[in-house]
Design an enzyme around this catalytic site. Sequence first.
Site, PDB file in Angstrom:
ATOM      1  N   ASN A  41       0.843  -1.198   0.000  1.00  0.00           N
ATOM      2  CA  ASN A  41       0.000   0.000   0.000  1.00  0.00           C
ATOM      3  C   ASN A  41       0.882   1.254   0.000  1.00  0.00           C
ATOM      4  OD1 ASN A  41       0.651  -0.847   2.667  1.00  0.00           O
ATOM      5  ND2 ASN A  41      -1.013   0.333   3.547  1.00  0.00           N
ATOM      6  N   ILE A  42       0.399   2.263  -0.679  1.00  0.00           N
ATOM      7  CA  ILE A  42       1.140   3.521  -0.830  1.00  0.00           C
ATOM      8  C   ILE A  42       0.193   4.653  -0.477  1.00  0.00           C
ATOM      9  CG2 ILE A  42       2.481   4.973  -2.408  1.00  0.00           C
ATOM     10  CD1 ILE A  42       2.826   2.449  -4.210  1.00  0.00           C
ATOM     11  N   GLU A  43       0.379   5.219   0.702  1.00  0.00           N
ATOM     12  CA  GLU A  43      -0.534   6.270   1.155  1.00  0.00           C
ATOM     13  C   GLU A  43      -0.079   7.644   0.675  1.00  0.00           C
ATOM     14  OE1 GLU A  43      -0.943   5.543   5.382  1.00  0.00           O
ATOM     15  OE2 GLU A  43      -2.154   3.761   4.990  1.00  0.00           O
ATOM     16  N   CYS A  52      -4.129   0.749  -2.537  1.00  0.00           N
ATOM     17  CA  CYS A  52      -4.028  -0.516  -1.805  1.00  0.00           C
ATOM     18  C   CYS A  52      -2.942  -1.411  -2.398  1.00  0.00           C
ATOM     19  CB  CYS A  52      -5.362  -1.258  -1.874  1.00  0.00           C
ATOM     20  SG  CYS A  52      -6.660  -0.547  -0.845  1.00  0.00           S
ATOM     21  N   GLU A  54      -3.089  -4.572  -3.119  1.00  0.00           N
ATOM     22  CA  GLU A  54      -3.585  -5.455  -4.185  1.00  0.00           C
ATOM     23  C   GLU A  54      -3.599  -4.713  -5.521  1.00  0.00           C
ATOM     24  OE1 GLU A  54      -4.942  -4.793  -1.238  1.00  0.00           O
ATOM     25  OE2 GLU A  54      -6.318  -6.359  -0.587  1.00  0.00           O
ATOM     26  N   CYS A  85     -10.240  -5.076   0.598  1.00  0.00           N
ATOM     27  CA  CYS A  85     -11.374  -4.142   0.667  1.00  0.00           C
ATOM     28  C   CYS A  85     -12.297  -4.368  -0.529  1.00  0.00           C
ATOM     29  CB  CYS A  85     -10.873  -2.702   0.703  1.00  0.00           C
ATOM     30  SG  CYS A  85     -10.279  -2.096  -0.899  1.00  0.00           S
ATOM     31  N   CYS A  88     -10.812  -3.566  -3.938  1.00  0.00           N
ATOM     32  CA  CYS A  88      -9.805  -4.545  -4.376  1.00  0.00           C
ATOM     33  C   CYS A  88     -10.462  -5.854  -4.799  1.00  0.00           C
ATOM     34  CB  CYS A  88      -8.776  -4.772  -3.282  1.00  0.00           C
ATOM     35  SG  CYS A  88      -7.642  -3.374  -3.144  1.00  0.00           S
TER      36      CYS A  88
HETATM   37  N1  THU Z   1      -5.321  -1.443   2.442  1.00  0.00           N
HETATM   38  C1  THU Z   1      -4.792  -2.257   1.475  1.00  0.00           C
HETATM   39  O1  THU Z   1      -3.642  -2.077   1.052  1.00  0.00           O
HETATM   40  N2  THU Z   1      -5.578  -3.251   0.988  1.00  0.00           N
HETATM   41  C2  THU Z   1      -6.844  -3.511   1.385  1.00  0.00           C
HETATM   42  O2  THU Z   1      -7.504  -4.375   0.812  1.00  0.00           O
HETATM   43  C3  THU Z   1      -7.416  -2.783   2.519  1.00  0.00           C
HETATM   44  C4  THU Z   1      -6.659  -1.604   2.984  1.00  0.00           C
HETATM   45  C5  THU Z   1      -4.516  -0.333   2.943  1.00  0.00           C
HETATM   46  C6  THU Z   1      -5.009   1.008   2.504  1.00  0.00           C
HETATM   47  C7  THU Z   1      -4.442   1.913   3.580  1.00  0.00           C
HETATM   48  O3  THU Z   1      -3.132   2.296   3.214  1.00  0.00           O
HETATM   49  C8  THU Z   1      -4.366   1.033   4.809  1.00  0.00           C
HETATM   50  O4  THU Z   1      -4.511  -0.306   4.349  1.00  0.00           O
HETATM   51  C9  THU Z   1      -5.439   1.318   5.840  1.00  0.00           C
HETATM   52  O5  THU Z   1      -6.690   1.285   5.287  1.00  0.00           O
END
Ligand code: THU
Length: 131
Positions: A41-43, A52, A54, A85, A88
């Site tokens: 994940n890359i915020e 996300c 995935e 999520c 995804c």
């Molecule tokens: N996140 C994912 O990378 N994949 C998911 O299916 C659910 C959430 C990440 C997004 C965000 O950076 C962190 O988890 C918290 O929601």
Amino acid sequence: MSDDLLVAARLALTRAYAPYSRHRVGAAVRGLSGAIYAGCNIENAAYPEGICAEAVAIATMIMAGETRLVEVVVIGETDGLCTPCGGCRQKLHEFGRADVRIHVGGPEGTTSRTFSLDELLPHAFGPDNLP
Ligand code: THU
């Protein structure tokens, strides 16, 4: 599940950029060819712009020229299972069949449950629903 997919997801998790949620996620998908594509994940400071793990793994697969995934691992630093999520699940559905197995894990870095894509996204809307 073979270990290589889990190893790739674990490595991906270490690359996560998650300074806001502190919830690092690693994902790895296996393409039909057998090759593995990983993502983290890359915020972003503009929160909705985060991506996300995935989605990154799928984008990596597409960039490599593959359009079908056959197996998935997702692990995250959460007390419970790090299930994909909703968005995804929809992205996985675009490139995977209903029986694709999705191995999901928690903070200990092992996978502890396996779902089919159909279980996670029943009655999905997909390419077959378009004229
Ligand atoms: N996140 C994912 O990378 N994949 C998911 O299916 C659910 C959430 C990440 C997004 C965000 O950076 C962190 O988890 C918290 O929601």
